[in-house]
Design a protein around this motif. Structure first.
Motif, mmCIF file in Angstrom:
data_model
loop_
_atom_site.group_PDB
_atom_site.id
_atom_site.type_symbol
_atom_site.label_atom_id
_atom_site.label_comp_id
_atom_site.label_asym_id
_atom_site.label_seq_id
_atom_site.Cartn_x
_atom_site.Cartn_y
_atom_site.Cartn_z
ATOM 1 N N MET A 179 0.762 -1.010 -0.008
ATOM 2 C CA MET A 179 -0.092 -0.047 -0.082
ATOM 3 C C MET A 179 0.850 1.207 0.081
ATOM 4 O O MET A 179 1.821 1.295 1.045
ATOM 5 N N ASN A 180 0.663 2.182 -1.067
ATOM 6 C CA ASN A 180 1.722 3.409 -1.087
ATOM 7 C C ASN A 180 0.911 4.344 -0.306
ATOM 8 O O ASN A 180 -0.473 4.717 0.020
ATOM 9 N N PRO A 181 1.852 5.154 0.559
ATOM 10 C CA PRO A 181 1.340 6.198 1.347
ATOM 11 C C PRO A 181 0.675 7.332 0.812
ATOM 12 O O PRO A 181 -0.301 8.040 1.491
ATOM 13 N N VAL A 230 8.276 13.746 11.839
ATOM 14 C CA VAL A 230 7.136 14.479 11.525
ATOM 15 C C VAL A 230 6.658 14.028 10.046
ATOM 16 O O VAL A 230 5.524 13.586 9.645
ATOM 17 N N GLU A 231 7.785 14.266 9.333
ATOM 18 C CA GLU A 231 7.664 13.957 7.855
ATOM 19 C C GLU A 231 7.338 12.431 7.369
ATOM 20 O O GLU A 231 6.501 12.473 6.603
ATOM 21 N N VAL A 232 7.924 11.498 8.157
ATOM 22 C CA VAL A 232 7.421 10.186 7.881
ATOM 23 C C VAL A 232 5.944 9.617 8.199
ATOM 24 O O VAL A 232 5.434 9.046 7.595
ATOM 25 N N PHE A 233 5.666 10.376 9.338
ATOM 26 C CA PHE A 233 3.942 10.151 9.928
ATOM 27 C C PHE A 233 3.386 11.047 8.774
ATOM 28 O O PHE A 233 2.248 10.644 8.130
ATOM 29 N N ARG A 234 3.733 12.112 7.992
ATOM 30 C CA ARG A 234 2.893 12.749 7.247
ATOM 31 C C ARG A 234 2.959 12.126 5.599
ATOM 32 O O ARG A 234 1.740 12.086 5.027
ATOM 33 N N TRP A 236 2.651 7.304 6.528
ATOM 34 C CA TRP A 236 2.229 6.746 7.636
ATOM 35 C C TRP A 236 1.742 5.305 7.571
ATOM 36 O O TRP A 236 1.583 4.440 8.499
ATOM 37 N N ARG A 237 1.053 5.009 6.341
ATOM 38 C CA ARG A 237 0.790 3.638 6.126
ATOM 39 C C ARG A 237 1.780 2.686 6.131
ATOM 40 O O ARG A 237 1.739 1.467 6.520
ATOM 41 N N THR A 238 2.755 3.047 5.718
ATOM 42 C CA THR A 238 4.266 2.191 5.508
ATOM 43 C C THR A 238 4.779 1.852 7.118
ATOM 44 O O THR A 238 5.004 1.137 7.379
ATOM 45 N N VAL A 239 4.782 3.000 7.894
ATOM 46 C CA VAL A 239 4.974 3.035 9.356
ATOM 47 C C VAL A 239 4.124 1.870 9.930
ATOM 48 O O VAL A 239 4.579 1.092 10.812
ATOM 49 N N LEU A 240 2.811 2.125 9.710
ATOM 50 C CA LEU A 240 1.666 1.204 10.329
ATOM 51 C C LEU A 240 2.335 -0.271 9.721
ATOM 52 O O LEU A 240 1.980 -1.304 10.782
ATOM 53 N N ARG A 241 2.516 -0.361 8.513
ATOM 54 C CA ARG A 241 2.676 -1.627 8.124
ATOM 55 C C ARG A 241 3.993 -2.300 9.056
ATOM 56 O O ARG A 241 3.925 -3.438 9.381
ATOM 57 N N VAL A 262 16.341 -5.627 5.932
ATOM 58 C CA VAL A 262 16.096 -5.211 4.659
ATOM 59 C C VAL A 262 14.636 -4.939 4.012
ATOM 60 O O VAL A 262 14.453 -3.931 3.642
ATOM 61 N N LEU A 263 13.770 -5.797 4.662
ATOM 62 C CA LEU A 263 12.225 -5.795 4.086
ATOM 63 C C LEU A 263 11.712 -4.334 4.535
ATOM 64 O O LEU A 263 11.120 -3.690 3.963
ATOM 65 N N PHE A 264 12.119 -4.152 5.848
ATOM 66 C CA PHE A 264 11.498 -2.874 6.570
ATOM 67 C C PHE A 264 12.076 -1.640 5.990
ATOM 68 O O PHE A 264 11.541 -0.542 5.708
ATOM 69 N N ALA A 265 13.482 -1.694 6.052
ATOM 70 C CA ALA A 265 14.269 -0.391 5.597
ATOM 71 C C ALA A 265 14.064 -0.115 3.977
ATOM 72 O O ALA A 265 14.160 1.210 3.686
ATOM 73 N N GLU A 266 13.743 -1.060 3.295
ATOM 74 C CA GLU A 266 13.585 -0.683 1.726
ATOM 75 C C GLU A 266 12.384 -0.162 1.578
ATOM 76 O O GLU A 266 11.937 0.404 0.412
ATOM 77 N N MET A 267 11.311 -0.118 2.641
ATOM 78 C CA MET A 267 9.987 0.655 2.350
ATOM 79 C C MET A 267 10.172 2.160 2.476
ATOM 80 O O MET A 267 9.264 2.777 2.188
#
Length: 454
Positions: free
Chosen positions: A1-3, A248-252, A255-260, A372-377
């Motif tokens: 899912m794309n942010p 702040v930027e990463v949640f803006r 946020w969908r990626t952070v939730l994943r 690597v899976l998480f960092a590449e997101m």
């Protein structure tokens, strides 16, 4: 899912970089990998030492109550308390790592973790200063957790951004080889100490593993001091792509990626069910497996993962991250039941076989790819923050799973069943969450986290 909510596009073959081509590397990827390995060894060694000590001894020297179960829960709860400070550490170190660079932050996390562990080694016990003893212990655990909140993310970002194209998972997996090395070192350090007379073990023997962590700190610090900043970060800095407040930027924007990542990070809860609660439960009076048997079995199984972790990372560079991740998480969940059944038999052979299946194979698969899976997101500008915040929020569950396990344990021969269900459920949820993202193993480093790649 794309942010952004838009469909992600497959990177066309002509747009992909051939293996070995990309941003120029300023240093040997092996040096970055060894730095990550030693740093994560220190981080996880300190946490495994504490987890082992909380299962075997801290309940007696810091929480001496008349009820062994209450003392065990209290001791294991302090293990979880360390995880409460991890999200704060993720925000602080994530912002610093995305603003001033990966290397400087990794030097700082080493120093903080080492200082906290040495302080634990020197703490007076409950019999010496009363209630102040567990209070100081909790403070040290919070400092440890604060440091750990930035270590894995920084080590992963540093290694990933120094890895050749087509070999990112292999090199990044060395961060989790440190995890395996740490668990082996922590377990083996306690093996001879458990043979001491109880009085000696309770008075000074348990302190030795914490003191030995300082040796790892010295080697890791020396190696990291000689590293350059990653070329990916330097390029982002040169092109003025850094953001003022990365958290702040990463949640803006992501946020969908952070939730994943948060839900995928629940895999760690399935691991602490085995490594911490399993040790405490197996060596309890109700089960009666010897401490030596448990420590040797986990040492052998995790020792093998020092080979299987990079092996599965290497495989994922060829077949993708998602297949390895999904099989690893589902297999870990299923083998949790086998592991606790083996503990109930009291058979050394059964415990060893179950440990090999759960840890050497399925934990090896998860640890070979999750970094690597998480960092590449995430893109470079928020990679440290996104990785750190997402994982540490998810890891909160892992910190308290051992204490929760003692709270929900049943009765009789299948008393372990509720705990196994909890661990397996966390593994399955993590597997689904991690596999729900786009495959990135063929995406060039410079395009990771973009609208086209997620």
């Amino acid at each position: 899912m794309n942010p952004t909510g838009k469909d992600q596009l497959e990177v066309p073959q002509e747009d992909r970089l051939p293996d070995g081509v990309g941003t120029s590397r300023q240093q040997n990827p092996w040096r970055a990998a060894w730095s990550a390995l030693l740093g994560s060894t220190l981080e996880y060694y300190d946490f495994f030492v504490y987890g082992t000590a909380s299962a075997l001894v801290l309940n007696k020297v810091f929480f001496p109550t008349g009820n062994p179960t209450v003392a065990a829960i209290s001791s294991l709860a302090t293990f979880g308390i360390g995880y409460l400070a991890r999200p704060l550490g993720a925000v602080v170190f994530g912002n610093l790592g995305d603003r001033i660079g990966r290397k400087r932050v990794l030097m700082l996390t080493l120093a903080v973790m080492g200082a906290a562990s040495m302080t634990i080694a020197l703490l007076p016990t409950y019999s010496q200063i009363g209630a102040l003893a567990p209070t100081f212990l909790v403070i040290c655990r919070l400092v440890q957790g604060f440091s750990a909140g930035g270590e894995a993310a920084g080590a992963t970002a540093l290694t990933l951004e120094n890895s050749p194209e087509g070999k990112r998972a292999f090199f990044t997996s060395f961060t989790l080889v440190g995890y395996s090395a740490a668990m082996v070192l922590a377990s083996l350090t306690f093996v001879p100490l458990t043979l001491l007379p109880d009085d000696a073990f309770l008075s000074w023997g348990w302190r030795i593993p914490f003191i030995l962590g300082s040796l790892i700190l010295v080697v890791a610090y020396y190696l990291r001091r000689g590293l350059d900043e990653t070329p990916t970060f330097e390029e982002a800095k040169k092109n003025k792509q850094l953001v003022a407040i990365p958290a702040v930027e990463v949640f803006r924007t992501h946020w969908r990626t952070v939730l994943r990542v948060v839900f995928a990070s629940l895999f760690a809860a399935s691991q602490t069910v085995i490594s911490v609660f399993g040790l405490s439960y197996a060596t309890s009076a109700e089960v009666g497996v010897s401490k030596t048997t448990m420590l040797v079995a986990s040492s052998v199984a995790m020792g093998i993962t020092m080979a299987t972790v990079p092996m599965f990372g290497w495989i994922s560079d060829r077949v993708g991250r998602r297949p390895i991740w999904f099989i690893g998480t589902l297999g870990s969940g299923a083998s949790t039941f086998l592991y606790f059944w083996a503990l109930g038999t009291g058979s050394t052979a059964a415990v060893l076989v179950a440990s090999l299946i759960n840890m050497s194979i399925f934990t090896g698969m998860m640890n070979g790819v999750w970094t690597v899976l998480f960092a590449e997101m995430f893109p470079a500008a928020v990679r440290f923050s996104g990785f750190a915040i997402g994982t540490q929020l998810g890891f909160l569950m892992a910190g308290f799973t051992p204490a929760i396990g003692w709270s929900i344990i049943g009765h009789g021969g299948t008393a372990w069943l509720p705990v196994a269900i909890l661990g397996a459920t966390c593994a399955v949820v993590a597997g689904i969450a991690g596999a729900s993202g786009r495959e990135t193993y063929r995406v060039p480093l410079e395009e990771l986290g973009s609208q086209r790649t997620g």
